[in-house]
Design an enzyme around this catalytic site. Structure first.
Site, PDB file in Angstrom:
ATOM      1  N   HIS A   1      72.073  29.127  15.029  1.00  0.00           N
ATOM      2  CA  HIS A   1      72.267  28.190  13.930  1.00  0.00           C
ATOM      3  C   HIS A   1      73.436  27.235  14.192  1.00  0.00           C
ATOM      4  O   HIS A   1      74.308  27.489  15.033  1.00  0.00           O
ATOM      5  CB  HIS A   1      72.512  28.957  12.624  1.00  0.00           C
ATOM      6  CG  HIS A   1      73.749  29.813  12.656  1.00  0.00           C
ATOM      7  ND1 HIS A   1      75.021  29.300  12.497  1.00  0.00           N
ATOM      8  CD2 HIS A   1      73.902  31.144  12.843  1.00  0.00           C
ATOM      9  CE1 HIS A   1      75.908  30.267  12.579  1.00  0.00           C
ATOM     10  NE2 HIS A   1      75.253  31.408  12.795  1.00  0.00           N
TER      11      HIS A   1
ATOM     12  N   GLU B   1      71.335  38.373  11.295  1.00  0.00           N
ATOM     13  CA  GLU B   1      72.484  38.696  12.138  1.00  0.00           C
ATOM     14  C   GLU B   1      72.862  40.169  12.007  1.00  0.00           C
ATOM     15  O   GLU B   1      72.523  40.836  11.008  1.00  0.00           O
ATOM     16  CB  GLU B   1      73.674  37.801  11.768  1.00  0.00           C
ATOM     17  CG  GLU B   1      74.926  37.978  12.635  1.00  0.00           C
ATOM     18  CD  GLU B   1      74.698  37.744  14.132  1.00  0.00           C
ATOM     19  OE1 GLU B   1      73.822  38.420  14.708  1.00  0.00           O
ATOM     20  OE2 GLU B   1      75.425  36.926  14.718  1.00  0.00           O
TER      21      GLU B   1
END
Length: 227
Positions: free
Chosen positions: A8, A88
């Protein structure tokens, strides 16, 4: 099938050296700009996507939206699919804590181990182990491999625009630093001590992998399309 695995864009917690993990932090404007530029660069190369997967966390989803919006035609026809396998690693009770000084140097022993000696890392209360991260990201790759016959042949061309690569076979995966390295580790089968394989990828770095004869192969690692 060709995978474009992207970390990201930047967030405020990235720039202030806070552990993010599962905390749902949006991109900052710099992160949005990196994602837009990455999408524009992919578009210039004629690359678009047949499928788009993202971590459920907003920073990864924003990145997928901005990258796909700027590639050829995908924003109108391709849904962005959230998949929990791509979120994550959890830092549990440590999320939001700073583990680097103002110069970016690690100064908390357990996170020196996390980045430099992962075999000795001890997850904090409520946190996730490297082994659990590797298992779930490996499961995601297994699912994709099983679905591969449903994808059309890669490297074909659009009859209406023969100078441009068609979207078939290209898959965008928008995820995170540790999660993207776990995908890479599942492909290369590296030992845990080599998990970081060159360090944490930069924001919006892209790793490209192909599925050939049932096996994943890395074609390019940590490419920055915005530079």
């Amino acid at each position: 099938m060709r995978l474009y695995i992207i970390r990201h864009g930047q967030t405020e917690w990235n720039s202030s050296y806070r552990l993010q993990g599962r905390t749902d932090i949006p991109l900052n404007e710099s992160g949005r700009e990196l994602a837009r530029k990455t999408g524009e660069a992919l578009a210039r190369q004629g690359i678009c996507f047949e499928r788009i997967y993202t971590s459920p966390l907003i920073r990864a989803r924003e990145t997928a939206e901005l990258v796909s919006k700027n590639s050829i035609g995908t924003e109108l026809v391709i849904p962005i699919l959230a998949d929990w396998h791509l979120q994550e690693i959890s830092f549990g009770a440590m999320e939001g804590e700073r583990v680097r000084d103002e110069n970016g140097v690690l100064n908390v022993e357990n996170y020196i181990r996390f980045f430099n000696d992962p075999e000795r890392y001890i997850p904090p209360e409520g946190g996730e182990s490297f082994e659990a991260l590797l298992e779930r990201t490996g499961e995601f790759l297994k699912i994709l491999r099983q679905e591969a016959p449903g994808f059309t042949e890669a490297n074909s061309y659009d009859n209406d625009a023969p100078e441009k690569k068609h979207s078939v076979g290209n898959v965008l995966i928008s995820t995170h630093g540790a999660a993207s390295r776990a995908l890479l580790a599942n492909i290369t089968h590296c030992p845990l001590r080599d998990f970081w394989c060159g360090g944490v990828p930069k924001n919006c770095a892209v790793t490209i992998a192909d599925l050939e004869d049932g096996l994943w192969k890395i074609r390019e690692q940590d490419r920055l399309f915005y530079e």
